[in-house]
Every structure is written in structure tokens, then in C-alpha cells.
Design a protein around this motif. Structure first.
Motif, PDB file in Angstrom:
ATOM      1  N   LYS A 120       0.591  -1.097  -0.272  1.00 16.68           N
ATOM      2  CA  LYS A 120      -0.291   0.035   0.061  1.00 16.68           C
ATOM      3  C   LYS A 120       1.143   1.387  -0.177  1.00 16.68           C
ATOM      4  O   LYS A 120       2.382   0.762   0.569  1.00 16.68           O
ATOM      5  N   GLY A 121       0.017   2.646  -0.500  1.00 14.16           N
ATOM      6  CA  GLY A 121       1.083   3.564  -0.763  1.00 14.16           C
ATOM      7  C   GLY A 121       1.740   3.998  -2.450  1.00 14.16           C
ATOM      8  O   GLY A 121       2.345   5.102  -1.738  1.00 14.16           O
ATOM      9  N   LYS A 122       0.902   3.525  -2.701  1.00 15.98           N
ATOM     10  CA  LYS A 122       2.038   4.093  -3.931  1.00 15.98           C
ATOM     11  C   LYS A 122       0.644   5.550  -4.810  1.00 15.98           C
ATOM     12  O   LYS A 122       2.131   6.720  -5.267  1.00 15.98           O
ATOM     13  N   SER A 123      -0.090   4.939  -5.083  1.00 16.75           N
ATOM     14  CA  SER A 123      -0.375   6.612  -5.147  1.00 16.75           C
ATOM     15  C   SER A 123      -0.788   7.564  -3.577  1.00 16.75           C
ATOM     16  O   SER A 123      -0.826   8.505  -4.210  1.00 16.75           O
ATOM     17  N   THR A 124      -0.670   7.176  -2.599  1.00 14.19           N
ATOM     18  CA  THR A 124      -0.700   8.096  -1.433  1.00 14.19           C
ATOM     19  C   THR A 124       1.210   8.689  -1.940  1.00 14.19           C
ATOM     20  O   THR A 124       0.534   9.773  -1.140  1.00 14.19           O
ATOM     21  N   ALA A 125       1.913   7.730  -2.036  1.00 11.31           N
ATOM     22  CA  ALA A 125       3.334   8.942  -2.144  1.00 11.31           C
ATOM     23  C   ALA A 125       2.976   9.425  -3.534  1.00 11.31           C
ATOM     24  O   ALA A 125       3.905  11.215  -3.189  1.00 11.31           O
ATOM     25  N   ALA A 126       2.533   9.597  -4.417  1.00  9.33           N
ATOM     26  CA  ALA A 126       3.072   9.912  -5.320  1.00  9.33           C
ATOM     27  C   ALA A 126       2.129  11.254  -5.493  1.00  9.33           C
ATOM     28  O   ALA A 126       2.010  12.779  -5.843  1.00  9.33           O
ATOM     29  N   PHE A 127       0.490  11.388  -4.168  1.00 12.88           N
ATOM     30  CA  PHE A 127      -0.060  12.399  -3.798  1.00 12.88           C
ATOM     31  C   PHE A 127       0.444  13.883  -3.255  1.00 12.88           C
ATOM     32  O   PHE A 127       0.661  15.180  -3.043  1.00 12.88           O
ATOM     33  N   GLY A 128       1.764  12.947  -2.431  1.00 13.35           N
ATOM     34  CA  GLY A 128       2.160  13.549  -1.447  1.00 13.35           C
ATOM     35  C   GLY A 128       3.401  14.779  -2.316  1.00 13.35           C
ATOM     36  O   GLY A 128       3.384  15.874  -1.957  1.00 13.35           O
ATOM     37  N   LEU A 129       3.662  13.673  -3.194  1.00 11.57           N
ATOM     38  CA  LEU A 129       4.977  14.721  -3.962  1.00 11.57           C
ATOM     39  C   LEU A 129       3.987  15.748  -4.578  1.00 11.57           C
ATOM     40  O   LEU A 129       4.413  17.221  -4.564  1.00 11.57           O
ATOM     41  N   ALA A 130       3.025  15.358  -5.169  1.00  4.56           N
ATOM     42  CA  ALA A 130       2.050  16.695  -5.172  1.00  4.56           C
ATOM     43  C   ALA A 130       2.005  17.342  -4.564  1.00  4.56           C
ATOM     44  O   ALA A 130       1.581  18.615  -4.900  1.00  4.56           O
ATOM     45  N   LEU A 131       1.669  17.389  -3.848  1.00  5.09           N
ATOM     46  CA  LEU A 131       1.273  18.011  -2.629  1.00  5.09           C
ATOM     47  C   LEU A 131       2.325  19.179  -2.147  1.00  5.09           C
ATOM     48  O   LEU A 131       2.615  20.391  -2.070  1.00  5.09           O
ATOM     49  N   ARG A 132       3.508  18.305  -2.428  1.00  2.00           N
ATOM     50  CA  ARG A 132       4.908  19.020  -1.810  1.00  2.00           C
ATOM     51  C   ARG A 132       4.825  20.415  -2.903  1.00  2.00           C
ATOM     52  O   ARG A 132       5.802  21.834  -2.705  1.00  2.00           O
ATOM     53  N   ALA A 133       4.508  19.695  -4.545  1.00  2.00           N
ATOM     54  CA  ALA A 133       5.270  20.686  -5.782  1.00  2.00           C
ATOM     55  C   ALA A 133       4.043  22.083  -5.679  1.00  2.00           C
ATOM     56  O   ALA A 133       4.238  22.947  -5.838  1.00  2.00           O
TER      57      ALA A 133
END
Length: 189
Positions: free
Chosen positions: A31-44
Motif C-alpha cells: 500500500k502507498g503508491k498513489s499516496t506517495a505520488a499525492f504527497g509529492l503533488a502536494l509538496r510541488a
């Protein structure tokens, strides 16, 4: 658990390359693939950078937690599919939606207007043969040099892994489903 001493010195490696758009892959059975991508999106987005998120398996009308938050923040997130294959009533239509979605995502990559483009769950239409791998590889190679891309989904093709700058494989160690705990809003959505 073994106790270890905290580090007191830092080994620093100074990169000497130039800054450029990176390709990130989040894959694996955990678990966590999309969650990690969304975290990077939030950071950017938090740094004022334009972000666009495509979800290849979600329906355009999806209202999961990430959709609600990204909408509030003004980050475009677009569902391109009709749900996971086991929910599809017409797999030929699902494949058509994936190809149409890839055309939109490819145009976004090539336009260069976004700092970060997330291709969430793209590994599924690639694995099912709905979206050919070669055009995806070409678009990633030919995108403007400042565009960062995140691709998610299980079983990333080796060709994508070889091309990527950073690959993280999420490994399943334990999952609450196995103990009979159902999905919960705010955790799985």
C-alpha cells in the motif's frame, strides 16, 4: 528491536549534475503508491508549482478524499477510466477510455505547462495492453526537460524502471484486510 546510536556525523555527497525533470515510479504489492505520488503533488503545489494528476482507473465523477482535497486546493485531478477491470461492464470500452486518457496525458506531458504530472495507476492499462508501452516511453523521453513525472501501479515494466530516475517498490509486509478489517473512508480512498 536493536538499539543503535544516532549518527553524529553526516556523509555528504554533493551532486554535480544539472537540475532536470525526473521520472519517479511507485510500484510493488504494498500500500502507498498513489499516496506517495499525492504527497509529492502536494509538496510541488505547496511551492507554487503547477501540478496535474491523471488517474487511469478512476471514473471522472470519483469523489474520493484526494479528489475533494485537490479540488479545494485548485490542483486538477482527472479520472480517465471506468473503475478497475473487475468492476467494468465492457472491457473494450475500458480500453478505449485508457487510450483516450493516455492521449490527454501525453498532450499534457508534451505541452510542458506543468512542473509535475502524476500518471496514477497507469501500470494497469499498460499491463492489460490497453495503452502500448512504446508511446509512453517516447513521450517520457521527449517531454520538456523541466517536467517531472510520477507513474504508479503494480508490476512496472522493466523498460520504465530502466528509464526512471527514482523507483520505489512498496512491499507488502502486513495488511489489515487479511485480518478481516474492511476498507475505511479516509484510509483507502
Amino acid at each position: 528491536m536493536d538499539i543503535e546510536a544516532p549518527p553524529t556525523e553526516r556523509t555528504r555527497v554533493t551532486p554535480d549534475g544539472e537540475r532536470r525533470g525526473l521520472i519517479f515510479i511507485h510500484t510493488g504489492d504494498g500500500k502507498g503508491k498513489s499516496t506517495a505520488a499525492f504527497g509529492l503533488a502536494l509538496r510541488a503545489h505547496g511551492r507554487g508549482k503547477p501540478v496535474k494528476i491523471y488517474q487511469f482507473m478512476k471514473v471522472p465523477s470519483a469523489r474520493f478524499g484526494e479528489h475533494r482535497l485537490f479540488e479545494q486546493l485548485g490542483v486538477p485531478i482527472e479520472g480517465l477510466g471506468d473503475g478497475f477491470s473487475w468492476k467494468s461492464r465492457d472491457l473494450a470500452h475500458s480500453a478505449e477510455l485508457a487510450r483516450e486518457g493516455w492521449a490527454r496525458a501525453e498532450a499534457t506531458l508534451r505541452a510542458g505547462e506543468h512542473f509535475l504530472v502524476v500518471l496514477d495507476e497507469i501500470m494497469y492499462p499498460l499491463r492489460y495492453g490497453w495503452v502500448p508501452l512504446q508511446p509512453v516511453l517516447h513521450a517520457l523521453r521527449e517531454r520538456p526537460p523541466h517536467v517531472h513525472v510520477v507513474l504508479t501501479g503494480r508490476n512496472a515494466p522493466l523498460e520504465l524502471i530502466d528509464m526512471a530516475d527514482t523507483v520505489t517498490e512498496m512491499q507488502l509486509v502486513k495488511h489489515h484486510y487479511a485480518a478481516g478489517v474492511p476498507a475505511q473512508r479516509g484510509i483507502e480512498d
